[in-house]
Design a protein around this motif. Structure first.
Motif, mmCIF file in Angstrom:
data_model
loop_
_atom_site.group_PDB
_atom_site.id
_atom_site.type_symbol
_atom_site.label_atom_id
_atom_site.label_comp_id
_atom_site.label_asym_id
_atom_site.label_seq_id
_atom_site.Cartn_x
_atom_site.Cartn_y
_atom_site.Cartn_z
ATOM 1 N N ILE A 144 44.146 62.726 35.624
ATOM 2 C CA ILE A 144 45.053 61.591 35.872
ATOM 3 C C ILE A 144 45.211 61.366 37.377
ATOM 4 O O ILE A 144 45.159 60.240 37.864
ATOM 5 N N ALA A 145 45.371 62.484 38.137
ATOM 6 C CA ALA A 145 45.510 62.380 39.602
ATOM 7 C C ALA A 145 44.274 61.717 40.209
ATOM 8 O O ALA A 145 44.384 60.840 41.072
ATOM 9 N N ARG A 146 43.099 62.111 39.731
ATOM 10 C CA ARG A 146 41.845 61.517 40.244
ATOM 11 C C ARG A 146 41.794 60.023 39.936
ATOM 12 O O ARG A 146 41.381 59.220 40.770
ATOM 13 N N ALA A 147 42.231 59.647 38.742
ATOM 14 C CA ALA A 147 42.228 58.221 38.366
ATOM 15 C C ALA A 147 43.182 57.402 39.229
ATOM 16 O O ALA A 147 42.961 56.219 39.477
ATOM 17 N N LEU A 148 44.267 58.041 39.704
ATOM 18 C CA LEU A 148 45.279 57.326 40.491
ATOM 19 C C LEU A 148 44.944 57.222 41.976
ATOM 20 O O LEU A 148 45.603 56.492 42.712
ATOM 21 N N ALA A 149 43.915 57.960 42.436
ATOM 22 C CA ALA A 149 43.638 58.116 43.870
ATOM 23 C C ALA A 149 43.601 56.801 44.639
ATOM 24 O O ALA A 149 44.161 56.687 45.727
ATOM 25 N N LEU A 150 42.956 55.771 44.081
ATOM 26 C CA LEU A 150 42.744 54.529 44.846
ATOM 27 C C LEU A 150 43.736 53.421 44.463
ATOM 28 O O LEU A 150 43.468 52.239 44.678
ATOM 29 N N ASN A 151 44.880 53.817 43.908
ATOM 30 C CA ASN A 151 45.915 52.849 43.483
ATOM 31 C C ASN A 151 45.363 51.745 42.574
ATOM 32 O O ASN A 151 45.471 50.560 42.881
ATOM 33 N N PRO A 152 44.750 52.122 41.445
ATOM 34 C CA PRO A 152 44.206 51.093 40.551
ATOM 35 C C PRO A 152 45.310 50.282 39.881
ATOM 36 O O PRO A 152 46.451 50.736 39.787
ATOM 37 N N GLN A 153 44.955 49.074 39.422
ATOM 38 C CA GLN A 153 45.920 48.271 38.661
ATOM 39 C C GLN A 153 45.888 48.647 37.181
ATOM 40 O O GLN A 153 46.890 48.593 36.494
ATOM 41 N N ILE A 154 44.669 48.986 36.705
ATOM 42 C CA ILE A 154 44.478 49.267 35.270
ATOM 43 C C ILE A 154 43.890 50.660 35.107
ATOM 44 O O ILE A 154 42.980 51.045 35.842
ATOM 45 N N ILE A 155 44.398 51.402 34.112
ATOM 46 C CA ILE A 155 43.764 52.678 33.752
ATOM 47 C C ILE A 155 43.395 52.627 32.272
ATOM 48 O O ILE A 155 44.233 52.335 31.415
ATOM 49 N N VAL A 156 42.113 52.889 31.988
ATOM 50 C CA VAL A 156 41.640 52.997 30.611
ATOM 51 C C VAL A 156 41.800 54.456 30.209
ATOM 52 O O VAL A 156 41.206 55.351 30.813
ATOM 53 N N CYS A 157 42.640 54.704 29.211
ATOM 54 C CA CYS A 157 42.885 56.067 28.720
ATOM 55 C C CYS A 157 42.117 56.237 27.415
ATOM 56 O O CYS A 157 42.536 55.711 26.378
ATOM 57 N N ASP A 158 40.974 56.933 27.470
ATOM 58 C CA ASP A 158 40.118 57.056 26.284
ATOM 59 C C ASP A 158 40.453 58.348 25.536
ATOM 60 O O ASP A 158 39.991 59.415 25.884
#
Length: 327
Positions: free
Chosen positions: A170-184
């Motif tokens: 989750i921390a890696r996914a948040l690194a670049l301040n994304p607007q959308i996260i796909v949680c598979d």
């Protein structure tokens, strides 16, 4: 005060993903597997939009198509007024900063040879120019955001529990301040006791950072806990969409009703057992789907018409639609 319409972040129109079947010795086969077959939906800013269905329904392929980790066969995915499927390499680099993914298995999605510090520093090293101090500060603030601490930095993935590994993902996914996260299926590989911790973390991060989540799952009890709106998929098609309340309190499609009836009741004091709807048979082949309604061969309330005519998406209410002749 007038109701403010939520901004649409992602507009998916008639998305398809067909896999060609290898031919025999004499030539190419013209047959295809229709993994995703004409899927359309919109994802609004700040919401959790869930895609739910049993294994093989096409939900993960839909998610991977949104990320362009698999190339869709046709359709449109509109983000920031551009079709993602037509983006050039440099445009894709920008798009990928805005849409990130948390994978199902925290055991295989982290490189076992890299320390947590290296895993979390990679997005910054690739996309930003930072001093050593700035980089360390960013990594430490990411760790703290997901409930881990500075002493975890120099450890390796095998030294963590499943829940901790998913926090690192989750921390890696948040690194670049994304607007959308796909949680598979982000909690399906975790113990039930850890699942709720990860779901609560995702909800608090969503509120804190204004995230939009696309949540893919086969587990309706998980989906009920986290969703704002839900799309139910069956054999490559969306058969019903609606708000969480509409899907759980007023399901319309026979498949949605059957799925909901199979969710176990957690409260032992609840004497009244709900009516269990058994779905007979297996999912038909995506290579040779039914001519009419995709659910025809397993539907407990089917009519002759269902076998011949493809149903249209019908409105139950302004935010609730289902693909069924009986509505």
């Amino acid at each position: 005060m007038a109701h403010v319409k939520a901004e649409i972040l992602l507009d998916v129109k008639n998305l398809t993903k067909y896999y060609p079947i290898k031919g025999n010795f004499f030539g190419k086969s013209k047959e295809v597997i229709k993994a995703v077959d004409g899927v359309s939906f919109q994802v609004k800013k700040g919401e959790t939009f869930s895609i739910v269905g049993e294994s093989g329904c096409g939900k993960s392929t839909t998610g991977m198509s949104l990320l362009r980790l698999t190339d869709a066969t046709s359709g449109e995915i509109v983000f920031d007024q551009k079709n993602v499927l037509e983006m050039k390499k440099y445009e894709m680099q920008e798009y990928r900063k805005n849409i990130q993914v948390i994978f199902q298995d925290p055991y295989s999605s982290l490189n076992p040879k890299h320390s947590i510090k290296k895993i979390l520093s990679e997005p910054f090293v690739i996309n930003q120019t930072l001093s050593k101090t700035e980089l360390e500060e960013k990594i430490i603030s990411l760790l703290r955001l997901v409930g881990l601490d500075i002493h975890h930095l120099h450890r390796y993935p095998h030294e963590f529990s499943g829940g901790q590994r998913q926090r690192i993902g989750i921390a890696r996914a948040l690194a670049l301040n994304p607007q959308i996260i796909v949680c598979d299926e982000p909690v399906s590989a975790l113990d039930v006791s850890i699942q709720s911790q990860i779901l609560n973390l995702l909800k608090s991060l969503q509120q804190k950072l204004g995230l939009t989540l696309i949540f893919i799952s086969h587990d309706l009890s998980v989906v009920e806990h986290i969703s704002d709106r839900i799309a139910v998929m069956y054999l490559g098609k969306i058969v019903e969409t609606g708000t969480r309340e509409e899907i759980f309190n007023n399901p319309q499609h026979p498949y949605t009703k059957a799925l909901l009836s199979s969710v176990p009741i957690a409260d032992p004091k609840q004497k009244k057992m709900k009516h269990r709807i058994n779905i007979e048979g297996d999912i038909p082949s995506a290579k040779n789907p039914p001519k009419g309604c995709a659910f025809y061969s397993r539907c407990p309330v089917k009519m002759d018409k269902c076998n011949e005519v493809i149903p249209e998406l019908r409105k139950v209410s302004p935010n609730h639609q289902a693909l069924c002749h009986l509505i």
